[in-house]
Design a protein around this motif. Structure first.
Motif, PDB file in Angstrom:
ATOM      1  N   ILE A  18       0.849  -1.215   0.000  1.00 50.38           N
ATOM      2  CA  ILE A  18       0.000   0.000   0.000  1.00 50.38           C
ATOM      3  C   ILE A  18       0.878   1.256   0.000  1.00 50.38           C
ATOM      4  O   ILE A  18       0.612   2.225  -0.719  1.00 50.38           O
ATOM      5  CB  ILE A  18      -0.956  -0.014   1.217  1.00 50.38           C
ATOM      6  N   PHE A  19       1.924   1.208   0.811  1.00 49.13           N
ATOM      7  CA  PHE A  19       2.869   2.335   0.874  1.00 49.13           C
ATOM      8  C   PHE A  19       3.473   2.618  -0.503  1.00 49.13           C
ATOM      9  O   PHE A  19       3.500   3.765  -0.965  1.00 49.13           O
ATOM     10  CB  PHE A  19       3.966   2.012   1.893  1.00 49.13           C
ATOM     11  N   GLU A  20       3.933   1.548  -1.134  1.00 49.98           N
ATOM     12  CA  GLU A  20       4.561   1.717  -2.451  1.00 49.98           C
ATOM     13  C   GLU A  20       3.550   2.173  -3.513  1.00 49.98           C
ATOM     14  O   GLU A  20       3.897   2.922  -4.433  1.00 49.98           O
ATOM     15  CB  GLU A  20       5.240   0.412  -2.884  1.00 49.98           C
ATOM     16  N   TYR A  21       2.308   1.714  -3.333  1.00 47.06           N
ATOM     17  CA  TYR A  21       1.254   2.154  -4.249  1.00 47.06           C
ATOM     18  C   TYR A  21       1.046   3.665  -4.139  1.00 47.06           C
ATOM     19  O   TYR A  21       0.971   4.377  -5.147  1.00 47.06           O
ATOM     20  CB  TYR A  21      -0.053   1.417  -3.927  1.00 47.06           C
ATOM     21  N   HIS A  22       0.975   4.158  -2.895  1.00 41.58           N
ATOM     22  CA  HIS A  22       0.791   5.601  -2.690  1.00 41.58           C
ATOM     23  C   HIS A  22       2.009   6.409  -3.100  1.00 41.58           C
ATOM     24  O   HIS A  22       1.900   7.573  -3.481  1.00 41.58           O
ATOM     25  CB  HIS A  22       0.428   5.882  -1.233  1.00 41.58           C
ATOM     26  N   GLU A  23       3.157   5.767  -2.992  1.00 41.85           N
ATOM     27  CA  GLU A  23       4.394   6.453  -3.401  1.00 41.85           C
ATOM     28  C   GLU A  23       4.538   6.487  -4.918  1.00 41.85           C
ATOM     29  O   GLU A  23       5.331   7.261  -5.448  1.00 41.85           O
ATOM     30  CB  GLU A  23       5.624   5.739  -2.803  1.00 41.85           C
ATOM     31  N   GLY A  24       3.795   5.598  -5.589  1.00 44.50           N
ATOM     32  CA  GLY A  24       3.869   5.554  -7.053  1.00 44.50           C
ATOM     33  C   GLY A  24       5.025   4.730  -7.578  1.00 44.50           C
ATOM     34  O   GLY A  24       5.485   4.942  -8.699  1.00 44.50           O
ATOM     35  N   ILE A  25       5.510   3.824  -6.719  1.00 47.33           N
ATOM     36  CA  ILE A  25       6.656   2.999  -7.134  1.00 47.33           C
ATOM     37  C   ILE A  25       6.185   1.730  -7.848  1.00 47.33           C
ATOM     38  O   ILE A  25       6.889   1.173  -8.688  1.00 47.33           O
ATOM     39  CB  ILE A  25       7.528   2.611  -5.911  1.00 47.33           C
ATOM     40  N   LEU A  26       4.973   1.282  -7.511  1.00 45.73           N
ATOM     41  CA  LEU A  26       4.486   0.006  -8.072  1.00 45.73           C
ATOM     42  C   LEU A  26       4.231   0.110  -9.578  1.00 45.73           C
ATOM     43  O   LEU A  26       3.828   1.173 -10.077  1.00 45.73           O
ATOM     44  CB  LEU A  26       3.186  -0.403  -7.381  1.00 45.73           C
ATOM     45  N   THR A  27       4.445  -1.025 -10.242  1.00 45.51           N
ATOM     46  CA  THR A  27       4.109  -1.064 -11.669  1.00 45.51           C
ATOM     47  C   THR A  27       2.597  -1.255 -11.813  1.00 45.51           C
ATOM     48  O   THR A  27       1.902  -1.538 -10.827  1.00 45.51           O
ATOM     49  CB  THR A  27       4.851  -2.223 -12.359  1.00 45.51           C
ATOM     50  N   THR A  28       2.114  -1.113 -13.015  1.00 44.83           N
ATOM     51  CA  THR A  28       0.661  -1.250 -13.237  1.00 44.83           C
ATOM     52  C   THR A  28       0.197  -2.663 -12.890  1.00 44.83           C
ATOM     53  O   THR A  28      -0.893  -2.850 -12.326  1.00 44.83           O
ATOM     54  CB  THR A  28       0.311  -0.947 -14.700  1.00 44.83           C
ATOM     55  N   LYS A  29       1.023  -3.631 -13.203  1.00 47.91           N
ATOM     56  CA  LYS A  29       0.688  -5.028 -12.924  1.00 47.91           C
ATOM     57  C   LYS A  29       0.572  -5.254 -11.419  1.00 47.91           C
ATOM     58  O   LYS A  29      -0.392  -5.858 -10.929  1.00 47.91           O
ATOM     59  CB  LYS A  29       1.761  -5.936 -13.526  1.00 47.91           C
ATOM     60  N   GLU A  30       1.545  -4.725 -10.691  1.00 56.64           N
ATOM     61  CA  GLU A  30       1.568  -4.890  -9.233  1.00 56.64           C
ATOM     62  C   GLU A  30       0.409  -4.145  -8.583  1.00 56.64           C
ATOM     63  O   GLU A  30      -0.228  -4.653  -7.652  1.00 56.64           O
ATOM     64  CB  GLU A  30       2.895  -4.376  -8.676  1.00 56.64           C
ATOM     65  N   SER A  31       0.126  -2.967  -9.106  1.00 58.22           N
ATOM     66  CA  SER A  31      -0.988  -2.180  -8.539  1.00 58.22           C
ATOM     67  C   SER A  31      -2.338  -2.861  -8.803  1.00 58.22           C
ATOM     68  O   SER A  31      -3.233  -2.859  -7.937  1.00 58.22           O
ATOM     69  CB  SER A  31      -0.984  -0.762  -9.081  1.00 58.22           C
ATOM     70  N   ASN A  32      -2.462  -3.480  -9.966  1.00 57.54           N
ATOM     71  CA  ASN A  32      -3.684  -4.236 -10.264  1.00 57.54           C
ATOM     72  C   ASN A  32      -3.849  -5.418  -9.314  1.00 57.54           C
ATOM     73  O   ASN A  32      -4.943  -5.698  -8.826  1.00 57.54           O
ATOM     74  CB  ASN A  32      -3.654  -4.745 -11.709  1.00 57.54           C
ATOM     75  N   LEU A  33      -2.744  -6.061  -9.054  1.00 56.03           N
ATOM     76  CA  LEU A  33      -2.747  -7.195  -8.115  1.00 56.03           C
ATOM     77  C   LEU A  33      -3.188  -6.746  -6.727  1.00 56.03           C
ATOM     78  O   LEU A  33      -3.980  -7.415  -6.062  1.00 56.03           O
ATOM     79  CB  LEU A  33      -1.336  -7.796  -8.024  1.00 56.03           C
ATOM     80  N   LEU A  34      -2.667  -5.600  -6.311  1.00 58.49           N
ATOM     81  CA  LEU A  34      -3.010  -5.045  -4.995  1.00 58.49           C
ATOM     82  C   LEU A  34      -4.500  -4.712  -4.909  1.00 58.49           C
ATOM     83  O   LEU A  34      -5.168  -5.048  -3.922  1.00 58.49           O
ATOM     84  CB  LEU A  34      -2.185  -3.779  -4.732  1.00 58.49           C
ATOM     85  N   MET A  35      -5.022  -4.066  -5.923  1.00 50.24           N
ATOM     86  CA  MET A  35      -6.432  -3.684  -5.942  1.00 50.24           C
ATOM     87  C   MET A  35      -7.332  -4.927  -5.898  1.00 50.24           C
ATOM     88  O   MET A  35      -8.353  -4.949  -5.191  1.00 50.24           O
ATOM     89  CB  MET A  35      -6.759  -2.852  -7.184  1.00 50.24           C
ATOM     90  N   ASP A  36      -6.934  -5.959  -6.636  1.00 49.62           N
ATOM     91  CA  ASP A  36      -7.686  -7.228  -6.613  1.00 49.62           C
ATOM     92  C   ASP A  36      -7.696  -7.828  -5.214  1.00 49.62           C
ATOM     93  O   ASP A  36      -8.734  -8.306  -4.734  1.00 49.62           O
ATOM     94  CB  ASP A  36      -7.057  -8.226  -7.604  1.00 49.62           C
ATOM     95  N   PHE A  37      -6.508  -7.756  -4.581  1.00 49.95           N
ATOM     96  CA  PHE A  37      -6.372  -8.321  -3.233  1.00 49.95           C
ATOM     97  C   PHE A  37      -7.281  -7.584  -2.241  1.00 49.95           C
ATOM     98  O   PHE A  37      -7.939  -8.211  -1.406  1.00 49.95           O
ATOM     99  CB  PHE A  37      -4.903  -8.219  -2.780  1.00 49.95           C
ATOM    100  N   ILE A  38      -7.348  -6.266  -2.377  1.00 51.49           N
ATOM    101  CA  ILE A  38      -8.187  -5.459  -1.463  1.00 51.49           C
ATOM    102  C   ILE A  38      -9.668  -5.743  -1.721  1.00 51.49           C
ATOM    103  O   ILE A  38     -10.469  -5.816  -0.777  1.00 51.49           O
ATOM    104  CB  ILE A  38      -7.866  -3.962  -1.600  1.00 51.49           C
TER     105      ILE A  38
END
Lengths: 176, 232
Positions: free
Chosen positions: B12-32
């Motif tokens: 979540i931290f990396e997502y807010h920081e904008g470090i995650l790639t689109t693939k990783e951010s999609n994975l995170l959103m799915d997980f949430i």
């Protein structure tokens, strides 16, 4: 055989260094954000002005060494050091600053201002990293250069700082 | 790398920081979406980001910190303006002059006075070198020619001014010779005949000849010559 390339000291070109007009533009551009940075660190507006003035005096003294492009980061580094020195000399710790923090919070019930007040909970390094990241928009590398830390160290410090801030906000929500 | 309970905060931290790639951010959103209990965690992390206030404070430090160039200082306004005006006027005038005028200005002939002055100074120097010096070895006196300053002589075109005055000076280290030798000595430098010298004053040569003639007669001078007038 491993050949080592010796780095020759590069001479700074005179037009890249600060002159009077560039110094004045630096004052106009950065004096406000430097004051804000120091105020958030110390919760003292007058002190912030004094420290920023000291930093600019140092910049004027070292104008022959400082490059124009790096003047902002140089100023932030000096101001950060000056602030740390002042906090150490005056023995101001988080507990001592708590009173100031409380009064600051009471006057300003806005969430953003509460968050700004909650920076007191952080250590000096964490606080300065948050300020540089959120208010000044520096990236990890630039913050590392200013505070003399590696990029990974900056990242770890920032993560812990945000964790603390988040916990503080959650606690506040529960109380309210 | 899989998203788990242990590393969800990091993500979540990396997502807010904008470090995650689109693939990783999609994975995170799915997980949430799959685990809605983390939605509050996600929103509180977002709140931990401070934003710059819209109305920024003006600290008004600029006036204290700005450094004015020297011509902005109150003391130097008038002199600097005057200097600039004079300098500009000089530049403009100088640019108006043609090259021919400049060359004429450079090769401007000397005036008659200047030429006379130069000639006179040369002649006067030659003349000074040829003036005899009188000495009395026994007595404590010494007679030396006293001139007006060279410049004065050169400036005045009157040739009478070039006649020397004599001054009596106390000899600090008198040379005592034998008691019998009471004679005075006249030290005369070698005189080279110079036709140009006569142009100054013909009387000078005649004076020297007279003095030489006198010395042969061994004239006795008083041992102590005390001048009545100090300006003698």
């Amino acid at each position: 055989m491993v050949s080592r390339i010796r780095k020759t000291p590069t001479k700074k070109l005179p037009f890249l260094l600060l002159n009077l007009f560039q110094y004045n533009t630096a004052v106009k551009k950065h004096s406000n954000c430097l004051c804000r940075f120091v105020e958030k660190m110390t919760y003292d507006q007058d002190l912030a002005k004094d420290l920023v003035q000291d930093a600019f005096l140092k910049l004027w003294d070292n104008r022959a060494k400082v490059e124009l492009e790096k003047s902002k980061s140089w100023l932030f580094t000096t101001v950060y050091r000056l602030t740390l020195h002042w906090i150490r000399d005056n023995k101001k710790t988080i507990n001592q600053l708590d009173f100031i923090h409380q009064s600051y919070e009471m006057d300003n019930p806005d969430l953003q201002k509460i968050l700004a007040g909650s920076l007191v909970l952080l250590s000096e390094t964490q606080r300065s990293i948050v300020l540089l990241k959120d208010y000044e928009g520096y990236n990890y590398k630039e913050i590392g250069e200013i505070l003399e830390l590696s990029e990974s160290q900056v990242k770890v410090y920032l993560f812990r700082a945000r964790q603390k801030l988040r916990e503080y906000i959650v606690d506040l929500k529960l109380v309210l | 790398m899989k998203i788990t309970k242990a590393n969800i905060e990091q993500y979540i931290f990396e997502y807010h920081e904008g470090i995650l790639t689109t693939k990783e951010s999609n994975l995170l959103m799915d997980f949430i979406h799959q685990n809605p209990q983390y939605e509050s965690l996600f929103s509180t992390w977002a709140m931990s980001y401070a934003h710059v206030e819209q109305e920024e404070k003006e600290y008004q430090v600029e006036k204290m910190l700005l450094r004015n160039p020297f011509w902005h200082f109150g003391k130097f306004i008038v002199p600097s303006m005057l200097f600039l005006a004079c300098f500009g006027y000089f530049l403009l005038n100088d640019s108006d002059l043609n090259n021919e005028q400049k060359s004429i200005k450079k090769e401007f002939p000397k005036t008659e006075n200047q030429i006379l002055k130069e000639k006179n100074t040369e002649q006067v120097h030659e003349y000074i070198n040829r003036i005899p010096v009188y000495e009395n070895s026994k007595s404590r006196t010494r007679i030396t020619p006293l001139f007006k300053t060279v410049n004065e002589m050169a400036v005045s075109q009157n040739k009478k001014d070039s006649i020397p005055y004599f001054q009596v000076v106390m000899n600090e280290n008198p040379i005592y010779e034998k008691q019998n030798s009471d004679t005075n000595h006249l030290i005369v430098p070698k005189i080279e005949s110079n036709s140009e010298l006569k142009t100054i004053d013909n009387r000078v040569d005649s004076m020297i000849e007279k003095q030489q003639h006198k010395t042969h007669k061994k004239i006795k001078l008083a041992e102590k010559i005390e001048p009545i007038n100090s300006d003698f």
